[in-house]
Design a protein around this motif. Structure first.
Motif, PDB file in Angstrom:
ATOM      1  N   ALA A 118     -41.942 -38.243  60.982  1.00  0.00           N
ATOM      2  CA  ALA A 118     -41.774 -36.936  61.613  1.00  0.00           C
ATOM      3  C   ALA A 118     -40.856 -37.029  62.824  1.00  0.00           C
ATOM      4  O   ALA A 118     -40.015 -36.144  63.060  1.00  0.00           O
ATOM      5  CB  ALA A 118     -43.130 -36.369  62.021  1.00  0.00           C
ATOM      6  N   ALA A 119     -40.977 -38.110  63.606  1.00  0.00           N
ATOM      7  CA  ALA A 119     -40.117 -38.301  64.767  1.00  0.00           C
ATOM      8  C   ALA A 119     -38.662 -38.428  64.348  1.00  0.00           C
ATOM      9  O   ALA A 119     -37.760 -37.873  64.999  1.00  0.00           O
ATOM     10  CB  ALA A 119     -40.558 -39.536  65.550  1.00  0.00           C
ATOM     11  N   ALA A 120     -38.411 -39.140  63.252  1.00  0.00           N
ATOM     12  CA  ALA A 120     -37.045 -39.314  62.767  1.00  0.00           C
ATOM     13  C   ALA A 120     -36.461 -37.996  62.272  1.00  0.00           C
ATOM     14  O   ALA A 120     -35.315 -37.654  62.584  1.00  0.00           O
ATOM     15  CB  ALA A 120     -37.025 -40.356  61.644  1.00  0.00           C
ATOM     16  N   VAL A 121     -37.236 -37.246  61.511  1.00  0.00           N
ATOM     17  CA  VAL A 121     -36.762 -35.955  61.005  1.00  0.00           C
ATOM     18  C   VAL A 121     -36.473 -35.001  62.164  1.00  0.00           C
ATOM     19  O   VAL A 121     -35.439 -34.318  62.190  1.00  0.00           O
ATOM     20  CB  VAL A 121     -37.788 -35.342  60.032  1.00  0.00           C
ATOM     21  N   SER A 122     -37.357 -34.950  63.123  1.00  0.00           N
ATOM     22  CA  SER A 122     -37.174 -34.057  64.271  1.00  0.00           C
ATOM     23  C   SER A 122     -35.948 -34.457  65.088  1.00  0.00           C
ATOM     24  O   SER A 122     -35.203 -33.589  65.568  1.00  0.00           O
ATOM     25  CB  SER A 122     -38.425 -34.065  65.156  1.00  0.00           C
ATOM     26  N   ALA A 123     -35.725 -35.764  65.255  1.00  0.00           N
ATOM     27  CA  ALA A 123     -34.564 -36.237  66.010  1.00  0.00           C
ATOM     28  C   ALA A 123     -33.266 -35.862  65.307  1.00  0.00           C
ATOM     29  O   ALA A 123     -32.295 -35.444  65.951  1.00  0.00           O
ATOM     30  CB  ALA A 123     -34.645 -37.745  66.213  1.00  0.00           C
ATOM     31  N   LEU A 124     -33.228 -36.007  63.988  1.00  0.00           N
ATOM     32  CA  LEU A 124     -32.013 -35.644  63.255  1.00  0.00           C
ATOM     33  C   LEU A 124     -31.775 -34.136  63.318  1.00  0.00           C
ATOM     34  O   LEU A 124     -30.643 -33.692  63.491  1.00  0.00           O
ATOM     35  CB  LEU A 124     -32.108 -36.105  61.798  1.00  0.00           C
ATOM     36  N   SER A 180     -38.338 -22.439  64.195  1.00  0.00           N
ATOM     37  CA  SER A 180     -37.855 -21.058  64.151  1.00  0.00           C
ATOM     38  C   SER A 180     -37.347 -20.680  62.770  1.00  0.00           C
ATOM     39  O   SER A 180     -37.260 -19.496  62.425  1.00  0.00           O
ATOM     40  CB  SER A 180     -36.737 -20.853  65.187  1.00  0.00           C
ATOM     41  N   GLU A 181     -37.047 -21.702  61.952  1.00  0.00           N
ATOM     42  CA  GLU A 181     -36.600 -21.460  60.582  1.00  0.00           C
ATOM     43  C   GLU A 181     -37.771 -21.393  59.603  1.00  0.00           C
ATOM     44  O   GLU A 181     -37.564 -21.251  58.396  1.00  0.00           O
ATOM     45  CB  GLU A 181     -35.636 -22.570  60.148  1.00  0.00           C
ATOM     46  N   GLY A 182     -38.993 -21.511  60.128  1.00  0.00           N
ATOM     47  CA  GLY A 182     -40.159 -21.456  59.254  1.00  0.00           C
ATOM     48  C   GLY A 182     -40.437 -22.745  58.524  1.00  0.00           C
ATOM     49  O   GLY A 182     -41.089 -22.745  57.472  1.00  0.00           O
ATOM     50  N   VAL A 183     -39.973 -23.859  59.092  1.00  0.00           N
ATOM     51  CA  VAL A 183     -40.155 -25.174  58.471  1.00  0.00           C
ATOM     52  C   VAL A 183     -41.178 -25.965  59.283  1.00  0.00           C
ATOM     53  O   VAL A 183     -41.009 -26.152  60.484  1.00  0.00           O
ATOM     54  CB  VAL A 183     -38.830 -25.950  58.406  1.00  0.00           C
ATOM     55  N   CYS A 184     -42.224 -26.434  58.633  1.00  0.00           N
ATOM     56  CA  CYS A 184     -43.252 -27.239  59.285  1.00  0.00           C
ATOM     57  C   CYS A 184     -43.107 -28.691  58.856  1.00  0.00           C
ATOM     58  O   CYS A 184     -43.240 -29.010  57.673  1.00  0.00           O
ATOM     59  CB  CYS A 184     -44.648 -26.734  58.936  1.00  0.00           C
ATOM     60  N   VAL A 185     -42.815 -29.569  59.820  1.00  0.00           N
ATOM     61  CA  VAL A 185     -42.748 -31.008  59.575  1.00  0.00           C
ATOM     62  C   VAL A 185     -44.170 -31.543  59.709  1.00  0.00           C
ATOM     63  O   VAL A 185     -44.766 -31.474  60.778  1.00  0.00           O
ATOM     64  CB  VAL A 185     -41.795 -31.683  60.580  1.00  0.00           C
ATOM     65  N   LEU A 186     -44.701 -32.081  58.618  1.00  0.00           N
ATOM     66  CA  LEU A 186     -46.144 -32.290  58.530  1.00  0.00           C
ATOM     67  C   LEU A 186     -46.508 -33.723  58.146  1.00  0.00           C
ATOM     68  O   LEU A 186     -46.495 -34.084  56.964  1.00  0.00           O
ATOM     69  CB  LEU A 186     -46.709 -31.320  57.494  1.00  0.00           C
ATOM     70  N   PRO A 187     -46.852 -34.583  59.106  1.00  0.00           N
ATOM     71  CA  PRO A 187     -47.384 -35.910  58.769  1.00  0.00           C
ATOM     72  C   PRO A 187     -48.756 -35.767  58.111  1.00  0.00           C
ATOM     73  O   PRO A 187     -49.605 -35.035  58.605  1.00  0.00           O
ATOM     74  CB  PRO A 187     -47.493 -36.611  60.128  1.00  0.00           C
TER      75      PRO A 187
END
Length: 205
Positions: A44-50, A60-67
């Protein structure tokens, strides 16, 4: 105030056997459209950083990054979030060794199979290969972990392993280290050296 962190907490509680009312309500309030299913917080940290490096605000795009707290939980999460549950679009990352679990879970949930992006060993391995061993060692030094790495490399168990394998194992030797380096390694990548699974995932969102 409702935010995506609240939705993640509600989904985790639902997946643990609690009621799903809060997750359903928050999904509507936040206009959640996509759940990115990840094994753990380092991914999740990697996806959020990219996403941040590309000026993307996924929430804000309605995307939930979910571990999910482990790849073996994918079946439970696909049932709750896919067509049998909230009917969100499902995507995510998995390791090659876990591909079959994800494929089976998506099939049982009636969700699209093509949305999962596969890392050869795991995401840390992809990032180390993209950056190169020398650059990763420079980052370890910059993060103040050089002495810890040197101590780790003196362990008999590390003899015979490649430098890439050693670095990959080192990242998992201390709680929180993989999460921190998930961000650090991604932030150090040149735009044209993003590992294909990670790049494909973000581009698909």
């Amino acid at each position: 105030m409702a935010d995506m962190a609240s939705f993640r907490e509600a989904v985790a509680a639902w997946a643990a056997g609690g009621p799903g009312d809060a997750a359903r309500e928050l999904a509507t309030q936040l206009s959640v459209r996509t759940a990115v299913l990840l094994e753990g917080p380092s991914d999740a940290a990697a996806v959020s950083a990219l996403a941040a490096s590309r000026d993307r605000n996924l929430e804000s795009e309605g995307v939930c990054v979910l571990p999910m707290g482990g790849a073996m939980n994918v079946g439970r999460y696909t049932r709750l979030l896919g067509p049998p549950g909230l009917s969100l679009r499902l995507t995510g990352l998995c390791d090659e060794a876990e591909r079959r679990y994800y494929a089976r879970a998506l099939e049982r949930a009636g969700a699209a199979q093509q949305g999962i992006f596969v890392c050869a060993a795991d995401l840390e391995d992809e990032l180390i290969r993209a950056l190169g061993v020398t650059r990763v060692e420079e980052l370890v030094r910059a993060e103040g972990d050089l002495r810890a790495l040197q101590t780790f490399l003196r362990q008999p168990a590390q003899r015979g392993r490649t430098s890439q394998q050693q670095l990959r194992r080192f990242l998992g030797t201390k709680k929180g280290r993989k999460i921190r380096y998930g961000r650090v390694l991604v932030e150090a990548l040149a735009p044209d050296h993003i590992p294909a699974p990670l790049d494909g995932l973000l581009t698909s969102l």
